[in-house]
Design a protein around this motif. Structure first.
Motif, short mmCIF file in Angstrom:
data_model
loop_
_atom_site.label_atom_id
_atom_site.label_comp_id
_atom_site.label_asym_id
_atom_site.label_seq_id
_atom_site.Cartn_x
_atom_site.Cartn_y
_atom_site.Cartn_z
N PHE A 43 74.35 125.95 62.66
CA PHE A 43 75.56 126.69 62.33
C PHE A 43 76.68 125.81 61.79
N TYR A 44 76.48 124.51 61.88
CA TYR A 44 77.45 123.53 61.40
C TYR A 44 76.70 122.39 60.71
N PHE A 55 75.85 127.53 55.88
CA PHE A 55 75.35 128.91 55.88
C PHE A 55 74.21 129.09 56.87
N GLU A 56 73.99 130.34 57.25
CA GLU A 56 72.99 130.70 58.27
C GLU A 56 71.58 130.73 57.69
N CYS A 57 70.62 130.43 58.53
CA CYS A 57 69.24 130.18 58.12
C CYS A 57 68.49 131.43 57.65
N ARG A 114 76.28 121.36 69.70
CA ARG A 114 77.44 122.09 69.19
C ARG A 114 77.08 123.53 68.82
N ASP A 115 75.91 123.73 68.23
CA ASP A 115 75.48 125.10 67.93
C ASP A 115 75.53 125.97 69.17
N TYR A 116 75.01 125.44 70.26
CA TYR A 116 74.94 126.19 71.51
C TYR A 116 76.33 126.50 72.05
N THR A 117 77.16 125.49 72.16
CA THR A 117 78.45 125.68 72.80
C THR A 117 79.37 126.57 71.95
#
Length: 256
Positions: A43-44, A55-57, A114-117
């Protein structure tokens, strides 16, 4: 491992460029004859400005299914933690149909905290995330068997990672492609462990394609160990496909 023909993948990292650039680059790589177009599932950005363009996968994979026509497409890799496994199976089946059977389901247990948090997922532990992946893979396979319409083909599963006790056991049970980040000596050792896991479940290790990311100078050694899928990465803001052209020329020499 059987002597598979060489294949070349491009990981088009969805960071630091607008979507028009991503689409144009994907189409150009497809026209050049790349075998697989990968993005990634984050996401980053992983490199450069941490809050840069990204951008998103999976929505991107659906768009690539329409905007390309030759290359297989997939994530290197999709994070198991971010989507319900049955939903992910249905998403994969749908992109499989949109692309006329060109989807590869790349999947891994996740690692980028970071994606998770930032998105509210529980990060947990590496072992726990691998256990979740082990539980998810049979659910994905089961959901594919129930969907109407069914997938256009047996969707290839790519598993990324090199954990010897858990990840390689999952590769032996579920994967058609194993993606390794190892150097040559480590790859040789892990292939031996993978063969042991395959023997334990009664599977021929030759059924599993070996995928690596390596400089072109190291390709011959990896090839001699059994690797046949070689992936080059490119990101923004100005993606350069020059290295991809060199890899494609090498592929054609190898396969001639």
């Amino acid at each position: 491992m059987i002597d598979r023909p060489v294949r070349i993948g491009l990981q088009l990292q969805p960071q630091h460029m607008d979507y028009a650039t991503i689409r144009r680059t994907a189409s150009e790589a497809d026209e050049l004859g790349v075998d697989i177009l990968f993005n990634w599932d984050h996401f980053y950005p992983l490199y450069g400005e941490r809050d840069g363009l990204h951008f998103e996968c999976w929505t991107m994979l659906a768009a690539w299914a329409e905007s390309t026509s030759r290359a297989e497409i997939g994530a290197l890799v999709s994070c198991n933690s971010y989507r319900n496994p049955d939903l992910l199976a249905d998403m994969a089946r749908t992109v499989d149909h949109i692309s006329d059977g060109r989807l590869i389901l790349g999947i891994g247990s996740g690692w980028f905290e970071r994606d998770y948090t930032e998105y509210g997922y529980e990060f947990g532990t590496a072992g726990g995330r691998l256990d979740d992946l082990a539980a998810a893979l049979p659910r994905i396979e089961s959901r594919w068997a129930k969907l109407n319409p069914a997938p256009t083909r047996k969707i290839p599963v790519l598993i990324g990672g090199g954990g010897e006790k858990k990840t390689l056991r999952l590769v032996a049970r579920h994967a058609g492609i194993w993606h390794s980040f190892a150097d040559a000596p480590t790859l040789e050792r892990k292939l031996g462990i993978l063969r042991e896991h395959c023997a334990a479940v009664g599977r021929d290790p030759a059924e599993i394609e070996v995928s690596v990311e390596v400089d072109l100078s190291g390709a011959e050694q990896m090839r001699s160990l059994g690797a046949s899928l070689f992936t080059v990465g490119v990101g923004g803001p100005k993606p350069d496909l020059g290295p991809l052209r060199e890899w494609l020329s090498w592929r054609d020499e190898q396969n001639s």
